[in-house]
Every structure is written in C-alpha cells, then in structure tokens.
Design an enzyme around this catalytic site. Structure first.
Site, PDB file in Angstrom:
ATOM      1  N   LYS A 292      20.647 -16.974 -39.574  1.00 32.34           N
ATOM      2  CA  LYS A 292      21.241 -18.238 -39.671  1.00 32.34           C
ATOM      3  C   LYS A 292      20.232 -19.248 -40.275  1.00 32.34           C
ATOM      4  O   LYS A 292      20.487 -20.208 -41.197  1.00 32.34           O
ATOM      5  CB  LYS A 292      21.653 -18.619 -38.175  1.00 32.34           C
ATOM      6  CG  LYS A 292      22.962 -17.903 -37.741  1.00 32.34           C
ATOM      7  CD  LYS A 292      22.998 -18.372 -36.439  1.00 32.34           C
ATOM      8  CE  LYS A 292      24.357 -17.455 -35.811  1.00 32.34           C
ATOM      9  NZ  LYS A 292      24.505 -17.732 -34.403  1.00 32.34           N
TER      10      LYS A 292
ATOM     11  N   LYS B  11      27.503 -13.820 -41.201  1.00 34.49           N
ATOM     12  CA  LYS B  11      25.982 -14.462 -41.460  1.00 34.49           C
ATOM     13  C   LYS B  11      25.069 -13.299 -42.191  1.00 34.49           C
ATOM     14  O   LYS B  11      24.280 -13.611 -42.721  1.00 34.49           O
ATOM     15  CB  LYS B  11      25.303 -14.795 -40.067  1.00 34.49           C
ATOM     16  CG  LYS B  11      25.545 -13.981 -39.052  1.00 34.49           C
ATOM     17  CD  LYS B  11      25.322 -14.260 -37.704  1.00 34.49           C
ATOM     18  CE  LYS B  11      25.687 -13.342 -36.495  1.00 34.49           C
ATOM     19  NZ  LYS B  11      26.373 -14.012 -35.594  1.00 34.49           N
TER      20      LYS B  11
HETATM   21  N1  HSE Z   1      25.723 -14.288 -30.976  1.00 41.95           N
HETATM   22  C1  HSE Z   1      25.657 -15.327 -31.443  1.00 41.95           C
HETATM   23  C2  HSE Z   1      25.335 -16.406 -30.449  1.00 41.95           C
HETATM   24  C3  HSE Z   1      27.147 -15.827 -31.863  1.00 41.95           C
HETATM   25  O1  HSE Z   1      25.010 -16.158 -29.229  1.00 41.95           O
HETATM   26  O2  HSE Z   1      25.028 -17.580 -30.894  1.00 41.95           O
HETATM   27  C4  HSE Z   1      27.651 -16.577 -33.129  1.00 41.95           C
HETATM   28  O3  HSE Z   1      26.914 -16.142 -34.132  1.00 41.95           O
END
Ligand code: HSE
Length: 452
Positions: free
Chosen positions: A218, A118
């Site tokens: 994201k 990402k």
């Molecule tokens: N660290 C991320 C979360 C995992 O807690 O959603 C996947 O991107």
C-alpha cells in the site's frame, strides 16, 4: 514496454443507454460492490446519466451460494475479458496471475479496468498504467489502499498541484486492531492476534498483515502516486509487529506515546525514503487516536499543508464503495468520451536505504545493575554520534543485580544507531538490548518547552 497492438476501441457514446460491466471474482469485495450497485441503482444511474448493468461474473467455484442471479456466473474468465458487450472490467481476484494477465488483455482489448488488487498494482502498476494511458483507457485502483477511504483519487486530482513532502499512515486494519487491543487492554501480541482471528479481523495465516507485507504494497502504491515516480515494494523497508510486547507498550504510554504500525514515505534531498514499521507516535498526533479497524493517511503538501483522510480500511461495504466510486468515474468518462484518467509514473525513482533514516529512537536494555552503567551506555552511544534525551530505569531482580533501562535518543542517523546498539552488549554492563523502535514527533526539548 512491448509495442501496443491495435485497440479494439469501444464507441464512446453519450447517447448509449447502458454501460455493461464484467466482474472477475465475487468474494467479499465483489459482493459489497454488487450490493451497492443494486441498492443504490437509481441514484448511481442519475449520477452517470445511464444505468450500469453487470452482465457477467467470473468465478472459480460455482457451488458457493451467491447474491447475484446464477445465469451471470461463468468460470470462463477470459471470455468476459474478450466479450464485445463488456465496457468495463472489475478485477477482484487478487494476486499477480491470472489477475495481471487478464487486466492486460482487457486493456489491450479496449476495456477500462477497476481493480482492488494491491499486490498487482504495487508490483506491476507502472506497466499497466502505461498500457492504459497509451490506449486512452481508465485503470482505477482506489480500493487497493485504505478500503473505503478516498486516497488515490485525491492524490491524483485535488492534491495533484502540490509537491508532497511526506505522507504517513495507518494502512493495515488487522495490525491496528491488534495494537489497539494490546494498548487498551494490556494484552500480549499472541493473545490479541488470536482474538482478532476468532472475530474474523485477522486471517488464519496472518503473515501478510502482521509482518507488514500488506502495508508495504500500500505504501509503494501511495508513494508512487504522491511522488509521481515508480516506487517498487522492494524499495519500501518493512518490519511487522510480532516483536512488540505489552511491556514496550506500557513504557511508550508512560513516555507519552502510543505504538502504531506506520507506513511513511518522504522526499529527502537525495531521494525518497519509504518504510513500514512499528513506531512510537506522540499521543496528541492526529494518527494516534485512529484505532481498531480504522485506517488513516496524513499527507503534507507544500501548498495545502496537512491533510488527514480516515475511515474504514477494509471490509465488504467500504471496499465495495471504493470500487463503485471508481466505476462511476469510468462510466462518466465513457459517456463524455473522455480520455483515460491513467497518469503514468516516471520510471527510475531514486530510493534511499533505511540506513539514511534520521529519527529519534526508543530502546530497552537489560543491564547489570552496577556503578557506571549509565555512563558506559552513554559513552558507547556517544562514540557513534547518538545522543540520549530521556531515560527511565528500574531494578528487575535484586538477587541477580539486574536492571531494565529505557532510553529515548535525540534524532540521529539510523546506521549510527544500529552500530551503537551492536556495540552495547560487549560493554559488560548491557546483558541484552530487549527491543528498540523508531520514534515520530518533535524533540523532547521542544515538547517540554511547549508544556511550560
Ligand atoms: N488485510 C487488510 C487489512 C485488508 O487488514 O487492512 C485490506 O487490504
């Protein structure tokens, strides 16, 4: 982008009897993807028309026990990218480099790429997608956002005819686990974080999750796909959840809300506003009941209306499933000799500052409990065009004449709200603005009318 060197294209051959895959990285997600490819091997081969064979796996540490045969592993990652027998590269190293460099070399060398990275896609996705498209190759990254939930592919395909008006989602599982614990059990942030770490949901260094960086990447990716324009993570406003207290969660509850870390991207008249921050969300909103490790994204399109996609946002099997789904898509393209599926984003998106945000706000103030408190606060806010919609007050410490008031405002411009808050302590009645948050949902008047 620099001129693209000649492509050493692989033959796209419907009669080929196998598709060969090289993996870079073999951690949690790689292991999940590998297991799925083994466990569901025959069904996957039927869906593609030929079997997939993992021919090489690049790793750093050769000592760790692995579930794949030892002879597949190598520490020479570049050799995989240049191996003429490899058709597709799966990149699961994470981070900017060497992952970015290896993907670029793979694309220049005629290999399709699937990645879960990402940070790389958020920061350099536009250039890599452009390179893939020029070379008529696939570059897929479904696993980069929302673990096993199909988000990117539906945005690129089934929803592609829509003008996306807004998308809003819970895209970080760790913070959702922590906030769910805080609201369901009345825990403070530090205790909920410690438990999430003990159970393996949160990293030893939780910064990326709890300070909102993970969600920022994201949302940058989702917004770029949804609006077809490159949105840099730097253009996504970011706040994490460290400052949330059980007191604010309790007030939210009384007022009919739950607190979620939301990523929001919306098309406004003069640009795109993208942001990640804790938000008061009405309890009857579809995202309000998405708890624990679950993620969900709610998309509003001009023709489709509202769509919500939800599922497990992290973990070996769900994220492995997203990687394998992308791989199957690539393999089908190889079989039919299809052109690459990469859809370049337009450069130069106009993005807006958080100052342009218009929403309702919650704030909690510690006040001197004396006459004219409410009037003074209302006047100060009014001077900045901020209008109050609801309040709740209680006496904190009668011996010190201290009280605590929480307010909800009507929708107002964020720049005005911030100026109003800064003007409150000098009024002599507000000791401290203890916390504030943005509020999603219709105005209270509409809610009250609906309730009648
Ligand atoms: N660290 C991320 C979360 C995992 O807690 O959603 C996947 O991107």
């Amino acid at each position: 982008m620099a001129s693209v060197p000649q492509i050493n294209s692989l033959p796209r051959d419907p009669l080929r009897d196998v598709i060969r895959v090289g993996m870079l990285g073999f951690g949690t997600v790689g292991t999940g993807a590998y297991r799925m490819l083994q466990d569901n091997r025959e069904a996957i081969a039927r869906k593609i028309g030929v079997p997939i064979e993992i021919v090489r796996i690049g790793i750093k540490d050769t000592e760790k026990p692995r579930i794949a045969p030892t002879e597949l592993f190598t520490t020479d990652l570049k050799a995989i990218v240049y191996d003429p027998n490899v058709d597709v590269i799966i990149e699961l190293i994470g981070g900017l480099d060497p992952a970015g460099d290896l993907i670029e070399q793979a694309l220049r060398n005629g290999k399709h790429v699937v990645t879960a990275n990402k940070e790389l896609i958020a920061k350099r996705g536009a250039k890599l997608v452009e390179l893939a498209a020029k070379n008529r190759l696939d570059l897929h990254f479904e696993a980069a956002v929302g673990g096993g939930i199909p988000l990117i592919q539906p945005l690129k395909h089934q929803l592609a005819g829509n003008d996306v008006i807004r998308l809003m989602g819970i895209v970080n599982g760790t913070t959702n686990v922590i906030l769910t614990k805080m609201s369901q059990e009345g825990a403070e942030f530090e205790d909920a974080l410690a438990e999430a770490q003990a159970k393996g949901y949160a990293e030893a260094d939780p910064t990326s999750d709890v300070d909102g960086f993970d969600a920022q990447y994201k949302i940058a990716i989702l917004a770029s796909i949804a609006f077809g324009k490159e949105i840099s993570p730097d253009a996504v406003y970011r706040e994490g959840i460290r400052k949330i207290t059980k007191k604010d969660i309790a007030y939210a509850d009384v007022l009919g809300y739950t607190i979620k870390l939301l990523g929001i991207a919306e098309a406004k008249d003069d640009g795109i506003l993208a942001r990640v921050h804790p938000t008061f969300l009405p309890k009857d909103h579809p995202l309000a009941s998405v708890n624990g490790v679950y993620n969900a994204v709610w998309i509003q399109g001009d023709f489709v209306g509202d769509v919500m996609l939800s599922g497990r946002g992290a973990g070996s099997d769900p994220t492995g499933s997203a990687v394998v789904g992308d791989l199957i898509d690539v393999c089908r393209n190889i079989r039919i000799g299809g052109a690459g599926n990469a859809i370049p984003y337009e450069p130069g998106a106009k993005t807006l500052s958080i100052d342009e945000n218009v929403t309702r706000f919650y704030f909690r103030a510690i006040v001197s409990d004396k006459p004219k408190v409410l009037g003074t606060i209302a006047m100060t806010l009014g001077d900045h065009d901020v209008s109050l919609a609801a309040m709740e007050m209680r006496v904190l410490d009668p011996s010190k004449n201290l009280g605590e008031i929480v307010f909800l405002t009507h929708p107002c411009k964020e720049a005005n709200f911030r100026k109003a808050l800064a003007a409150l302590p000098p009024t002599g009645v507000v000791e401290e603005v203890a916390s504030w948050m943005r509020v999603e949902g219709a105005s209270l008047v509409v809610e009250a009318t609906r309730a009648e």
